[in-house]
Design an enzyme around this catalytic site. Structure first.
Site, PDB file in Angstrom:
ATOM      1  N   HIS A  77      37.252  32.817  49.168  1.00 22.06           N
ATOM      2  CA  HIS A  77      38.229  33.820  49.641  1.00 22.06           C
ATOM      3  C   HIS A  77      38.509  34.843  48.543  1.00 22.06           C
ATOM      4  O   HIS A  77      38.483  36.051  48.779  1.00 22.06           O
ATOM      5  CB  HIS A  77      39.516  33.119  50.068  1.00 22.06           C
ATOM      6  CG  HIS A  77      40.689  34.048  50.215  1.00 22.06           C
ATOM      7  ND1 HIS A  77      40.793  34.954  51.240  1.00 22.06           N
ATOM      8  CD2 HIS A  77      41.805  34.223  49.444  1.00 22.06           C
ATOM      9  CE1 HIS A  77      41.919  35.644  51.113  1.00 22.06           C
ATOM     10  NE2 HIS A  77      42.553  35.231  50.016  1.00 22.06           N
ATOM     11  N   ASP A 106      26.809  66.772  48.042  1.00 20.37           N
ATOM     12  CA  ASP A 106      26.543  65.339  48.187  1.00 20.37           C
ATOM     13  C   ASP A 106      26.888  64.667  46.859  1.00 20.37           C
ATOM     14  O   ASP A 106      27.358  65.326  45.927  1.00 20.37           O
ATOM     15  CB  ASP A 106      25.063  65.088  48.536  1.00 20.37           C
ATOM     16  CG  ASP A 106      24.881  63.793  49.325  1.00 20.37           C
ATOM     17  OD1 ASP A 106      25.423  62.762  48.889  1.00 20.37           O
ATOM     18  OD2 ASP A 106      24.215  63.815  50.375  1.00 20.37           O
ATOM     19  N   TRP A 142      38.198  31.685  41.819  1.00 14.26           N
ATOM     20  CA  TRP A 142      37.404  32.911  41.691  1.00 14.26           C
ATOM     21  C   TRP A 142      37.151  33.253  40.225  1.00 14.26           C
ATOM     22  O   TRP A 142      36.278  34.048  39.899  1.00 14.26           O
ATOM     23  CB  TRP A 142      38.087  34.070  42.417  1.00 14.26           C
ATOM     24  CG  TRP A 142      39.171  34.776  41.651  1.00 14.26           C
ATOM     25  CD1 TRP A 142      40.454  34.364  41.512  1.00 14.26           C
ATOM     26  CD2 TRP A 142      39.051  35.991  40.910  1.00 14.26           C
ATOM     27  NE1 TRP A 142      41.152  35.258  40.729  1.00 14.26           N
ATOM     28  CE2 TRP A 142      40.321  36.268  40.354  1.00 14.26           C
ATOM     29  CE3 TRP A 142      38.015  36.893  40.666  1.00 14.26           C
ATOM     30  CZ2 TRP A 142      40.569  37.385  39.557  1.00 14.26           C
ATOM     31  CZ3 TRP A 142      38.268  38.006  39.881  1.00 14.26           C
ATOM     32  CH2 TRP A 142      39.536  38.248  39.336  1.00 14.26           C
ATOM     33  N   SER A 169      25.489  46.864  41.628  1.00 17.40           N
ATOM     34  CA  SER A 169      25.869  47.852  42.636  1.00 17.40           C
ATOM     35  C   SER A 169      27.057  48.688  42.151  1.00 17.40           C
ATOM     36  O   SER A 169      27.070  49.915  42.280  1.00 17.40           O
ATOM     37  CB  SER A 169      26.231  47.131  43.941  1.00 17.40           C
ATOM     38  OG  SER A 169      26.925  47.984  44.800  1.00 17.40           O
ATOM     39  N   SER A 170      28.044  48.007  41.544  1.00 15.80           N
ATOM     40  CA  SER A 170      29.241  48.719  41.076  1.00 15.80           C
ATOM     41  C   SER A 170      28.896  49.716  39.976  1.00 15.80           C
ATOM     42  O   SER A 170      29.421  50.831  39.943  1.00 15.80           O
ATOM     43  CB  SER A 170      30.277  47.722  40.549  1.00 15.80           C
ATOM     44  OG  SER A 170      30.732  46.913  41.580  1.00 15.80           O
ATOM     45  N   HIS A 253      41.231  41.631  33.630  1.00 17.84           N
ATOM     46  CA  HIS A 253      42.446  42.439  33.753  1.00 17.84           C
ATOM     47  C   HIS A 253      42.149  43.900  34.080  1.00 17.84           C
ATOM     48  O   HIS A 253      42.790  44.460  34.970  1.00 17.84           O
ATOM     49  CB  HIS A 253      43.380  42.317  32.548  1.00 17.84           C
ATOM     50  CG  HIS A 253      44.751  42.757  32.950  1.00 17.84           C
ATOM     51  ND1 HIS A 253      45.596  41.955  33.685  1.00 17.84           N
ATOM     52  CD2 HIS A 253      45.381  43.937  32.838  1.00 17.84           C
ATOM     53  CE1 HIS A 253      46.684  42.630  33.976  1.00 17.84           C
ATOM     54  NE2 HIS A 253      46.584  43.831  33.479  1.00 17.84           N
ATOM     55  N   GLU A 255      39.829  44.722  35.831  1.00 22.07           N
ATOM     56  CA  GLU A 255      39.440  44.617  37.244  1.00 22.07           C
ATOM     57  C   GLU A 255      40.650  44.799  38.171  1.00 22.07           C
ATOM     58  O   GLU A 255      40.547  45.384  39.245  1.00 22.07           O
ATOM     59  CB  GLU A 255      38.779  43.251  37.477  1.00 22.07           C
ATOM     60  CG  GLU A 255      38.517  42.876  38.920  1.00 22.07           C
ATOM     61  CD  GLU A 255      37.462  43.745  39.581  1.00 22.07           C
ATOM     62  OE1 GLU A 255      36.687  44.380  38.849  1.00 22.07           O
ATOM     63  OE2 GLU A 255      37.433  43.795  40.824  1.00 22.07           O
ATOM     64  N   TYR A 257      43.079  46.761  37.692  1.00 23.77           N
ATOM     65  CA  TYR A 257      43.340  48.198  37.814  1.00 23.77           C
ATOM     66  C   TYR A 257      42.195  48.923  38.507  1.00 23.77           C
ATOM     67  O   TYR A 257      42.393  49.996  39.076  1.00 23.77           O
ATOM     68  CB  TYR A 257      43.666  48.794  36.441  1.00 23.77           C
ATOM     69  CG  TYR A 257      44.942  48.201  35.936  1.00 23.77           C
ATOM     70  CD1 TYR A 257      46.156  48.568  36.504  1.00 23.77           C
ATOM     71  CD2 TYR A 257      44.953  47.214  34.966  1.00 23.77           C
ATOM     72  CE1 TYR A 257      47.340  47.981  36.101  1.00 23.77           C
ATOM     73  CE2 TYR A 257      46.123  46.622  34.549  1.00 23.77           C
ATOM     74  CZ  TYR A 257      47.323  47.011  35.122  1.00 23.77           C
ATOM     75  OH  TYR A 257      48.483  46.417  34.747  1.00 23.77           O
ATOM     76  N   SER A 268      48.755  59.364  46.125  1.00 27.08           N
ATOM     77  CA  SER A 268      49.107  60.664  45.539  1.00 27.08           C
ATOM     78  C   SER A 268      48.559  61.833  46.363  1.00 27.08           C
ATOM     79  O   SER A 268      48.992  62.973  46.174  1.00 27.08           O
ATOM     80  CB  SER A 268      48.567  60.760  44.105  1.00 27.08           C
ATOM     81  OG  SER A 268      49.121  59.737  43.323  1.00 27.08           O
ATOM     82  N   HIS A 302      47.391  37.743  28.320  1.00 30.93           N
ATOM     83  CA  HIS A 302      48.562  37.272  29.077  1.00 30.93           C
ATOM     84  C   HIS A 302      48.173  36.356  30.225  1.00 30.93           C
ATOM     85  O   HIS A 302      49.033  35.721  30.820  1.00 30.93           O
ATOM     86  CB  HIS A 302      49.443  38.449  29.539  1.00 30.93           C
ATOM     87  CG  HIS A 302      48.874  39.268  30.655  1.00 30.93           C
ATOM     88  ND1 HIS A 302      48.984  40.633  30.703  1.00 30.93           N
ATOM     89  CD2 HIS A 302      48.194  38.931  31.773  1.00 30.93           C
ATOM     90  CE1 HIS A 302      48.403  41.089  31.806  1.00 30.93           C
ATOM     91  NE2 HIS A 302      47.918  40.080  32.459  1.00 30.93           N
ATOM     92  N   HIS A 303      46.891  36.286  30.540  1.00 29.83           N
ATOM     93  CA  HIS A 303      46.444  35.316  31.543  1.00 29.83           C
ATOM     94  C   HIS A 303      46.270  33.938  30.922  1.00 29.83           C
ATOM     95  O   HIS A 303      45.964  32.991  31.633  1.00 29.83           O
ATOM     96  CB  HIS A 303      45.110  35.760  32.147  1.00 29.83           C
ATOM     97  CG  HIS A 303      45.212  37.030  32.932  1.00 29.83           C
ATOM     98  ND1 HIS A 303      45.563  37.059  34.260  1.00 29.83           N
ATOM     99  CD2 HIS A 303      45.020  38.323  32.578  1.00 29.83           C
ATOM    100  CE1 HIS A 303      45.585  38.321  34.691  1.00 29.83           C
ATOM    101  NE2 HIS A 303      45.258  39.102  33.689  1.00 29.83           N
ATOM    102  N   THR A 328      53.109  53.018  34.750  1.00 31.57           N
ATOM    103  CA  THR A 328      53.233  52.676  36.171  1.00 31.57           C
ATOM    104  C   THR A 328      54.565  53.184  36.712  1.00 31.57           C
ATOM    105  O   THR A 328      54.650  53.709  37.834  1.00 31.57           O
ATOM    106  CB  THR A 328      53.122  51.151  36.376  1.00 31.57           C
ATOM    107  OG1 THR A 328      51.956  50.685  35.685  1.00 31.57           O
ATOM    108  CG2 THR A 328      52.994  50.805  37.836  1.00 31.57           C
ATOM    109  N   LYS A 331      54.442  56.806  37.528  1.00 30.25           N
ATOM    110  CA  LYS A 331      53.834  57.089  38.838  1.00 30.25           C
ATOM    111  C   LYS A 331      54.834  56.879  39.971  1.00 30.25           C
ATOM    112  O   LYS A 331      54.976  57.735  40.850  1.00 30.25           O
ATOM    113  CB  LYS A 331      52.608  56.181  39.040  1.00 30.25           C
ATOM    114  CG  LYS A 331      51.388  56.628  38.246  1.00 30.25           C
ATOM    115  CD  LYS A 331      50.216  55.728  38.508  1.00 30.25           C
ATOM    116  CE  LYS A 331      48.967  56.274  37.831  1.00 30.25           C
ATOM    117  NZ  LYS A 331      48.464  57.505  38.465  1.00 30.25           N
ATOM    118  N   ARG A 450      49.232  26.000  42.735  1.00 37.27           N
ATOM    119  CA  ARG A 450      48.294  26.637  43.640  1.00 37.27           C
ATOM    120  C   ARG A 450      47.016  25.804  43.739  1.00 37.27           C
ATOM    121  O   ARG A 450      46.818  24.865  42.982  1.00 37.27           O
ATOM    122  CB  ARG A 450      47.967  28.053  43.139  1.00 37.27           C
ATOM    123  CG  ARG A 450      47.337  28.070  41.767  1.00 37.27           C
ATOM    124  CD  ARG A 450      47.316  29.442  41.141  1.00 37.27           C
ATOM    125  NE  ARG A 450      46.280  30.300  41.690  1.00 37.27           N
ATOM    126  CZ  ARG A 450      45.718  31.315  41.024  1.00 37.27           C
ATOM    127  NH1 ARG A 450      46.106  31.591  39.782  1.00 37.27           N
ATOM    128  NH2 ARG A 450      44.805  32.059  41.577  1.00 37.27           N
TER     129      ARG A 450
END
Length: 552
Positions: A77, A106, A142, A169-170, A253, A255, A257, A268, A302-303, A328, A331, A450
């Site tokens: 998931h 294009d 994950w 691909s990315s 991390h 990722e 963002y 925006s 921090h993870h 943040t 924004k 979890r």
């Protein structure tokens, strides 16, 4: 091969029809459409897995799945939603909209664009096939932490190859986005006059190129540990499993963002349109976007507060994480200031954009709570973390994607969607999203871990509420699918070129639906400047000399 033709601007343009149009697609709109449908299919696949998880957790005890399969569901998931749904959806939007918004014919590298999409289906197939091989799919979450991932069956190898393809691909998609933005903008559109969606796509693309190879390196090291006798992450062989966590979160991390910044860009675009006011603080939004991207490289620790880290390092990561709240906050302040005293109307894209601002802020605040090292040590791996990142990613990324689809659907299809059903979809999603995920804060605070298929009796009520909310939320997304298909088949009538009164960017200058080929000749300076002045990124009489970028 069959060929279709259409007329645009006096030119006859031919393109493939049938399956060949999509297999050999080099047109940015076709590839964008492929990306978006692929992402939606993966969203439904990952969503069904989420419902399987919530069905098991409706009440304590094992109802439907064995613990091993439950862990495979949670792992797939996460991987499918992050790599298969959200990221391709934003790439699809960038493909569809960037050339239109920048006045480019294009994307820069059309054939590479084709490749970057067609790597995705085999990658998704590898992930899904892993469910049926001996040992089943990856089950270590994950994040693929060793030693669990080092000991898993061949499903883990399939997942590793899948991640390699997704990363490739990315990277190719990012190269295309960067080159298109830097080199193919319309005359007069300097960097500090681009639509903010282009800015956030540009920064996101740089982030991806920087961190995707890091993940590829980590999973390749894992692969060699599994099959070639290396011991990078094996404590028994002199390696260190925590090393994997450092490498993974150096990717992981940013990722977060990568999935959030394009959402900022979409919102925006939408809020000024429906507030009928220029975006407040455009330049500060650009700097805030860049600041968030730079800070995202410095906060991976921090993870890992709970793995054992010197107090100095904990303080470093804690304070830097808190610092992200500043750009943040800029924004969020600017979005609110844009709406302030605007002539606001609340069509479906605006509702989803406001929903995004509200719920993303809640997710941001719970992230601030988790940034405090001693608190995080208590909350680590509880449902509080699950609630936090679903408020950021579902309410953040997903709501912004819904907003984007409703906003640009008239331009894509040439028809207007049914406004009443769109608003119903918003309110249904808003209510049931909160019913699903808000109780998880309480579950986490009470200590429910979890990734467990069973739990103690005191957690039953909130879990039952969350499961009911999840099924209702999932049901509401079928309405979204119906809305989109209904619009493609004619909707409530033809859409004008500019369906939104406040839309001032270049994509609203082309007819609806957007012709197969657009901006074969760059838009003239008058057209570009008219939009820039309406967005207040340029002023009457201002020249296009570089000094125009010195706006405050």
């Amino acid at each position: 091969m069959h060929q279709a033709a259409h007329t645009h601007g006096g030119h006859e343009a031919a393109y493939e029809s049938g399956w060949a149009r999509w297999l050999y697609a080099t047109n940015h709109k076709d590839i964008g459409t492929l990306y978006l449908w692929f992402a939606f299919a993966m969203f439904l696949t990952g969503g069904v897995m989420a419902l399987c998880i919530r069905a098991e957790l409706f009440q304590p005890g094992l109802q439907f799945w064995q613990p091993e399969f439950f862990n495979q569901l949670t792992t797939l998931h996460g991987i499918i939603m992050v790599f298969g749904a959200i990221m391709p959806a934003f790439t699809g939007l960038a493909n569809w909209m960037l050339p239109l918004m920048l006045g480019a014919p294009d994307m820069a590298f059309a054939r590479m664009n084709n490749w970057s999409f067609w790597l995705l289906p085999p990658a998704a197939a590898l992930l899904l096939i892993s469910l049926f091989v001996p040992g089943g799919a990856p089950a270590g979450g994950w994040t693929l932490y060793p030693p669990l991932s080092a000991q898993a069956g061949m499903g883990m190898d399939l997942a590793i190859f899948s991640i390699h393809l997704l990363g490739l691909s990315s990277i190719m998609g990012s190269i295309n986005i960067i080159t298109t933005i830097l080199n193919m903008r319309a005359p007069g559109m300097t960097m500090l006059k681009m639509p903010l969606f282009a800015w956030t796509s540009l920064v996101t693309a740089y982030l991806l190129i920087a961190v995707a190879p890091v993940l590829a390196g980590a999973v390749t090291m894992l692969l060699t540990d599994r099959h070639f006798g290396t011991h990078f992450f094996s404590a028994a062989g002199g390696g260190d499993p925590v090393l994997f966590q450092h490498i993974f979160w150096f990717f992981g991390h940013p990722e977060v963002y990568i999935m959030a910044l394009p959402a900022f860009g979409i919102v925006s675009q939408i809020i000024p349109t429906f507030a009928r006011k220029p975006l407040f603080g455009y330049v500060s939004m650009v700097y805030a976007t860049c600041s968030i991207a730079i800070l995202s490289f410095m906060v991976w620790g921090h993870h890992m507060f709970a793995v054992g880290m010197p107090a100095t390092a904990q303080l470093f990561f804690m304070f830097l994480t808190m610092l992200i709240a500043v750009p943040t906050g800029v924004k969020v302040f600017n979005w609110i200031a844009t709406m302030w005293q605007g002539s606001m109307t609340f069509e479906t894209p605006m509702l989803f954009a406001i929903g995004f601002v509200c719920l993303f802020t809640v997710g941001g605040f719970s992230g601030l709570v988790l940034s405090i090292a001693p608190v995080d040590t208590q909350m680590q791996d509880t449902y509080y973390v699950v609630a936090h990142f679903h408020y950021v990613l579902v309410a953040g990324a997903l709501f912004s994607l819904f907003a984007a689809v409703y906003y640009w659907l008239p331009k894509w299809t040439g028809y207007m969607y049914h406004e009443g059903r769109g608003k119903f979809h918003f309110w249904w999603s808003m209510v049931w999203f909160n019913v699903t995920f808000f109780p998880m804060h309480f579950l986490g605070l009470a200590g429910m871990p979890r990734r467990i298929p069973d739990y103690a009796l005191q957690f039953t009520s909130f879990n039952s509420i969350a499961s009911v909310g999840a099924f209702c939320f999932g049901l509401g997304q079928l309405l979204f699918l119906y809305n989109v298909i209904h619009t493609i088949r004619g909707g409530v009538g033809p859409a004008p070129a500019r369906p939104w009164e406040g839309g001032n960017t270049l994509e609203w200058e082309v007819p609806s639906p957007a012709p197969h080929h657009t901006w074969e000749s760059p838009p003239d300076l008058t057209t570009v400047r008219r939009g820039l002045i309406a967005q207040a990124v340029e002023h009457e009489g201002e020249s296009d000399e570089p000094k125009s970028e010195n706006r405050a």
